[in-house]
Design a protein around this motif. Structure first.
Motif, PDB file in Angstrom:
ATOM      1  N   VAL A 152       3.830  -0.430  12.430  1.00 25.66           N
ATOM      2  CA  VAL A 152       2.937  -0.892  13.373  1.00 25.66           C
ATOM      3  C   VAL A 152       3.532  -2.348  13.396  1.00 25.66           C
ATOM      4  N   PHE A 153       3.045  -2.890  12.208  1.00 22.07           N
ATOM      5  CA  PHE A 153       3.247  -4.404  11.965  1.00 22.07           C
ATOM      6  C   PHE A 153       4.551  -4.802  11.918  1.00 22.07           C
ATOM      7  N   ASP A 154       5.644  -3.926  11.405  1.00 19.71           N
ATOM      8  CA  ASP A 154       7.028  -4.151  11.143  1.00 19.71           C
ATOM      9  C   ASP A 154       7.247  -4.321  12.650  1.00 19.71           C
ATOM     10  N   THR A 155       7.174  -3.505  13.630  1.00 21.97           N
ATOM     11  CA  THR A 155       7.309  -3.445  14.802  1.00 21.97           C
ATOM     12  C   THR A 155       7.011  -4.818  15.780  1.00 21.97           C
ATOM     13  N   ILE A 168       3.771  11.312   8.563  1.00 23.34           N
ATOM     14  CA  ILE A 168       3.936  10.210   7.697  1.00 23.34           C
ATOM     15  C   ILE A 168       2.482   9.816   7.466  1.00 23.34           C
ATOM     16  N   THR A 169       2.160   9.058   6.074  1.00 25.78           N
ATOM     17  CA  THR A 169       1.003   8.756   5.878  1.00 25.78           C
ATOM     18  C   THR A 169       0.537   7.732   6.659  1.00 25.78           C
ATOM     19  N   LEU A 170      -0.641   7.223   6.654  1.00 22.99           N
ATOM     20  CA  LEU A 170      -1.349   6.483   7.514  1.00 22.99           C
ATOM     21  C   LEU A 170      -1.158   5.234   7.078  1.00 22.99           C
ATOM     22  N   ASP A 171      -0.860   4.704   5.581  1.00 18.68           N
ATOM     23  CA  ASP A 171      -0.397   3.440   5.220  1.00 18.68           C
ATOM     24  C   ASP A 171       1.097   3.308   6.132  1.00 18.68           C
ATOM     25  N   LEU A 172       1.830   3.970   5.918  1.00 16.33           N
ATOM     26  CA  LEU A 172       3.283   4.025   6.626  1.00 16.33           C
ATOM     27  C   LEU A 172       3.198   3.772   7.995  1.00 16.33           C
ATOM     28  N   GLN A 183       0.713  -1.098   0.087  1.00 16.93           N
ATOM     29  CA  GLN A 183      -0.003  -0.081  -0.058  1.00 16.93           C
ATOM     30  C   GLN A 183       0.939   1.497   0.210  1.00 16.93           C
ATOM     31  N   VAL A 184       2.022   1.203   0.707  1.00 23.76           N
ATOM     32  CA  VAL A 184       2.776   2.468   1.017  1.00 23.76           C
ATOM     33  C   VAL A 184       3.489   2.641  -0.568  1.00 23.76           C
ATOM     34  N   ARG A 185       3.935   1.640  -1.253  1.00 18.18           N
ATOM     35  CA  ARG A 185       4.512   1.735  -2.411  1.00 18.18           C
ATOM     36  C   ARG A 185       3.559   2.123  -3.574  1.00 18.18           C
ATOM     37  N   THR A 186       2.156   1.704  -3.589  1.00 17.22           N
ATOM     38  CA  THR A 186       1.402   2.059  -4.830  1.00 17.22           C
ATOM     39  C   THR A 186       0.337   3.048  -4.529  1.00 17.22           C
ATOM     40  N   THR A 187       0.365   3.427  -3.268  1.00 16.33           N
ATOM     41  CA  THR A 187      -0.536   4.629  -3.069  1.00 16.33           C
ATOM     42  C   THR A 187       0.113   6.049  -3.669  1.00 16.33           C
ATOM     43  N   LYS A 188      -0.446   6.550  -4.642  1.00  9.78           N
ATOM     44  CA  LYS A 188       0.585   7.816  -5.377  1.00  9.78           C
ATOM     45  C   LYS A 188       0.172   9.010  -4.529  1.00  9.78           C
ATOM     46  N   PRO A 246      -9.867   2.014   6.589  1.00 14.59           N
ATOM     47  CA  PRO A 246      -9.288   3.074   7.050  1.00 14.59           C
ATOM     48  C   PRO A 246      -9.941   3.916   8.248  1.00 14.59           C
ATOM     49  N   VAL A 247     -11.518   3.890   8.107  1.00 16.04           N
ATOM     50  CA  VAL A 247     -12.135   4.442   9.359  1.00 16.04           C
ATOM     51  C   VAL A 247     -11.654   3.745  10.906  1.00 16.04           C
ATOM     52  N   VAL A 248     -11.193   2.109  10.689  1.00 15.29           N
ATOM     53  CA  VAL A 248     -10.835   1.561  11.914  1.00 15.29           C
ATOM     54  C   VAL A 248      -9.402   1.764  12.112  1.00 15.29           C
TER      55      VAL A 248
END
Length: 314
Positions: free
Chosen positions: A128-131, A119-123, A91-96, A296-298
């Motif tokens: 978070v999941f990386d951590t 930072i973007t919400l995607d990032l 998502q981070v890579r493809t969201t323009k 996104p809302v969650v």
């Protein structure tokens, strides 16, 4: 009124529909590989090579037998986290043109001297999941060496390489190598798991830190020896590697004795019962629930508890 061009574009196949053609192409390629491998196995030199190197590397007598419960839990958690690491990374890579941003609340024990970076919400999701994946990995490394399980995934003899070639040829010819994963892995499995744990995962971590918006500015002295473009390419290469590994891994789990393999991986048992299958199904249902629920809302509501959400018009 709808123009002719827009009506024509409505009937054009979508990008995903065009990608369907990849499936038969891959199947044809796999069939050709299998035929070629089966032909090679009839060559006297190859037959002799397979007899000399059956696919299992020499392993230490101290190699522990069996899969402990902690390893089964670690495997399940790792599978869960890595799927969302891949999803959010894509998502981070493809969201323009991202429209939702997050800025950390600079208070409490998270307070830093420098102001937080937006930072973007995607990032934010990706970090978070990386951590979570990293914390799980640290526990995994500690237990791996504390219990001696590292002996099952670290090569200890040079014969691992010809045996890996042998195992690969056996897989390619659809004549699976002897499976005894409860006691030890074949040479190709051993090298694959070693690469995942000790090569790909550290590369993903180091390159992720290098390109992190909050840290990249502090690593500017490294620009000459480890420039950001190189780090980004390596990080994306690690993502592709993990995707390919997961696809092949799941395919082999299913085709080489699904119940026994799932019992090893999820129930820490060496039998062909159904417990591992049910635990696996439960993990899939949990993953699907989180995947669907991560709208996104969650995500915004969760992220807002630790920072400020900013909306930007597209």
């Amino acid at each position: 009124m709808t123009t002719g061009a827009s009506r024509a574009s409505a009937f054009q196949p979508s990008r995903w529909l065009r990608l369907v053609w990849i499936v038969p192409a891959v199947l044809v390629a796999l069939a050709l590989v299998a035929l070629a491998a089966q032909g090679l196995r009839t060559v006297p030199f190859i037959e002799s090579f397979l007899r000399s190197y059956p696919g299992v590397s020499t392993h230490s007598a101290a190699t522990p037998v069996g899969i402990p419960a902690w390893l089964a839990w670690q495997h399940g958690l790792n599978a869960f986290f890595i799927l969302f690491v891949i999803r959010t990374g894509w998502q981070v890579r493809t969201t323009k043109r991202p429209s939702i941003f997050w800025t950390r609340t600079n208070t409490g024990w998270l307070r830093t001297r420098n102001p937080p970076i937006r930072i973007t919400l995607d990032l934010w999701q990706h970090i978070v999941f990386d951590t979570l994946w990293l914390v799980n990995g640290i526990v995994f490394y500690f237990l791996l060496f504390a219990t001696g399980q590292w002996l099952k995934i670290v090569p200890t003899n040079w014969d691992v390489f010809p045996n890996a070639v042998s195992a690969g040829l056996q897989y390619a010819s659809l004549n699976w190598p002897t499976d005894n994963g409860w006691a030890y892995y074949n040479a190709l499995q051993l090298l694959s798991y070693f690469t995942v744990v000790f090569v790909a995962a550290p590369i993903a971590l180091v390159t992720g830190l290098r390109i992190s918006p909050g840290l990249s500015a502090r690593f500017r002295p490294l620009d000459r020896v480890f420039p950001l473009p190189v780090a980004r390419k390596l990080h994306f290469a690690a993502l592709i590697f993990f995707v390919a590994f997961i696809v092949v891994h799941v395919l082999l789990v299913v085709t080489t004795g699904a119940r026994a393999n799932l019992n090893h991986m999820y129930a820490a048992r060496s039998d062909t019962g159904w417990l591992g299958v049910w635990i696996f199904v439960g993990s899939i249902l949990l993953t699907v629930a989180v995947w669907v629920g991560a709208r996104p809302v969650v995500v915004r509501a969760i992220a807002a508890r630790s920072g400020r959400i900013i909306h930007r018009k597209r």
